[in-house]
Design a protein around this motif. Sequence first.
Motif, PDB file in Angstrom:
ATOM      1  N   ALA A 159     -29.210  25.608 -41.337  1.00  0.00           N
ATOM      2  CA  ALA A 159     -27.895  25.847 -40.490  1.00  0.00           C
ATOM      3  C   ALA A 159     -27.666  24.469 -39.752  1.00  0.00           C
ATOM      4  N   LEU A 160     -28.651  23.692 -39.595  1.00  0.00           N
ATOM      5  CA  LEU A 160     -28.736  22.217 -38.988  1.00  0.00           C
ATOM      6  C   LEU A 160     -28.069  21.222 -40.132  1.00  0.00           C
ATOM      7  N   GLY A 161     -28.041  21.587 -41.382  1.00  0.00           N
ATOM      8  CA  GLY A 161     -27.345  20.640 -42.313  1.00  0.00           C
ATOM      9  C   GLY A 161     -28.353  19.843 -43.082  1.00  0.00           C
ATOM     10  N   VAL A 162     -29.575  20.307 -42.963  1.00  0.00           N
ATOM     11  CA  VAL A 162     -30.730  19.517 -43.758  1.00  0.00           C
ATOM     12  C   VAL A 162     -30.429  19.797 -44.988  1.00  0.00           C
ATOM     13  N   SER A 163     -30.735  18.721 -46.040  1.00  0.00           N
ATOM     14  CA  SER A 163     -30.661  18.896 -47.279  1.00  0.00           C
ATOM     15  C   SER A 163     -31.548  19.706 -47.830  1.00  0.00           C
ATOM     16  N   LEU A 186     -36.997  22.519 -49.063  1.00  0.00           N
ATOM     17  CA  LEU A 186     -37.881  22.689 -49.938  1.00  0.00           C
ATOM     18  C   LEU A 186     -39.139  21.992 -49.676  1.00  0.00           C
ATOM     19  N   ALA A 187     -39.031  20.639 -49.376  1.00  0.00           N
ATOM     20  CA  ALA A 187     -40.334  19.914 -48.925  1.00  0.00           C
ATOM     21  C   ALA A 187     -41.191  20.555 -47.870  1.00  0.00           C
ATOM     22  N   ASP A 188     -40.260  20.929 -46.868  1.00  0.00           N
ATOM     23  CA  ASP A 188     -40.918  21.312 -45.586  1.00  0.00           C
ATOM     24  C   ASP A 188     -41.287  22.772 -45.912  1.00  0.00           C
ATOM     25  N   TYR A 189     -40.757  23.428 -46.668  1.00  0.00           N
ATOM     26  CA  TYR A 189     -41.482  24.768 -47.085  1.00  0.00           C
ATOM     27  C   TYR A 189     -42.746  24.734 -47.578  1.00  0.00           C
ATOM     28  N   LEU A 190     -42.794  23.779 -48.626  1.00  0.00           N
ATOM     29  CA  LEU A 190     -43.975  23.708 -49.428  1.00  0.00           C
ATOM     30  C   LEU A 190     -45.240  22.693 -48.733  1.00  0.00           C
ATOM     31  N   LEU A 196     -37.971  31.634 -41.870  1.00  0.00           N
ATOM     32  CA  LEU A 196     -37.083  31.192 -40.589  1.00  0.00           C
ATOM     33  C   LEU A 196     -36.901  29.535 -40.607  1.00  0.00           C
ATOM     34  N   GLY A 197     -37.921  28.769 -40.820  1.00  0.00           N
ATOM     35  CA  GLY A 197     -37.587  27.334 -40.732  1.00  0.00           C
ATOM     36  C   GLY A 197     -36.575  26.927 -41.729  1.00  0.00           C
ATOM     37  N   ALA A 198     -36.616  27.583 -42.910  1.00  0.00           N
ATOM     38  CA  ALA A 198     -35.514  27.116 -43.723  1.00  0.00           C
ATOM     39  C   ALA A 198     -34.156  27.603 -43.545  1.00  0.00           C
ATOM     40  N   LEU A 199     -34.094  28.945 -42.767  1.00  0.00           N
ATOM     41  CA  LEU A 199     -32.717  29.017 -42.421  1.00  0.00           C
ATOM     42  C   LEU A 199     -32.450  28.177 -41.098  1.00  0.00           C
ATOM     43  N   VAL A 200     -33.146  27.844 -40.285  1.00  0.00           N
ATOM     44  CA  VAL A 200     -32.845  26.745 -39.091  1.00  0.00           C
ATOM     45  C   VAL A 200     -32.337  25.610 -39.647  1.00  0.00           C
ATOM     46  N   LEU A 201     -33.220  25.101 -40.470  1.00  0.00           N
ATOM     47  CA  LEU A 201     -32.790  23.679 -41.221  1.00  0.00           C
ATOM     48  C   LEU A 201     -31.655  23.565 -41.836  1.00  0.00           C
TER      49      LEU A 201
END
Length: 230
Positions: free
Chosen positions: A135-139, A144-148, A128-133
Motif C-alpha cells: 500500500a505504501l508503494g514498496v517494490s 519479498l525480501a522483507d517477508y523472507l 500483513l506486513g506485505a500488504l502494508v508495504l
Amino acid sequence: PCYDDYPPCPSGRHADRPEGSPGDRRRVHCPFTKRLSVFQAAQALRQDEKAGGTLLDGRQREGLKWFRAMFSDDGSWKDRVQALACTTRAILFANHDEVLRAMQVLADPANYPVAYGCVAGKDRTGILGALVLGALGVSHADILADYLATNQSAAHIGACARVSAAMWREEVRQRKPKEFERLAKTGQVSANMPSADEERRAAMASREAGDGAGNVMSDQENWAESTVSA
C-alpha cells in the motif's frame, strides 16, 4: 504480563473490561486463520447453508470451499509448502474482513504508535506486513525480501512460540482448571509438558550452543500504544 498493559488477554482474563477505543492501550484481535481447518471450514459452510447463505459473503464461501478442496483425502496437507501457500490465499479470501480490520487499525493515526504480530511473528505477520508495504508503494522485490527475512531467525521464533505456548498452558491450568482437564483428555496439553521457565532455559542453552534459538524475551517494554494480533 504484556496483556495487562494491552488488554484483552487471549485467555479471557479481561472479559469484564469494556472494549478499548483508538488511542487506548489495547490489543485488537484480528484472527486471520479463523475457520481455516477441515472441521471448522466444513462447519462454517454447513451453518451458512442452513441460514440460507446469510452468514458468509461470496468470497468467504468460495474461499472456504477452495481451502477444503486442497486437503488430501485423509484430511492432511500433501506438504508444508502447499499448506502455507493455501492458508495464505485462504486468509485473503475467506477472512478478508479480518484483514480489512487490521488494515483499518494501522491506518488510524489515533492508534499510533502501533505494533502488530501473531504467535511466531512470521507468516500471518508477514502477510500483513506485505500488504502494508504494498500500500505504501514498496517494490515487489523488497516486499519479498522483507517477508523472507524471518527465515534467518526461525530457531528464535520457534523458541518464542514454545515459551508462549507454555505460558498459555500455565494460565489455563491456573484460571480454567476444567478447560485444562478437557484439553488434557484429548492430549492437547499435559502436566508433563515443559513450563515456561524450562522452555526459556532450553532456549538459552540452545543459544549458548550456537544454534540461534536464544534471545527469548522475559518481559515486554511498554513502547506501543496499540497492538494488533493476527
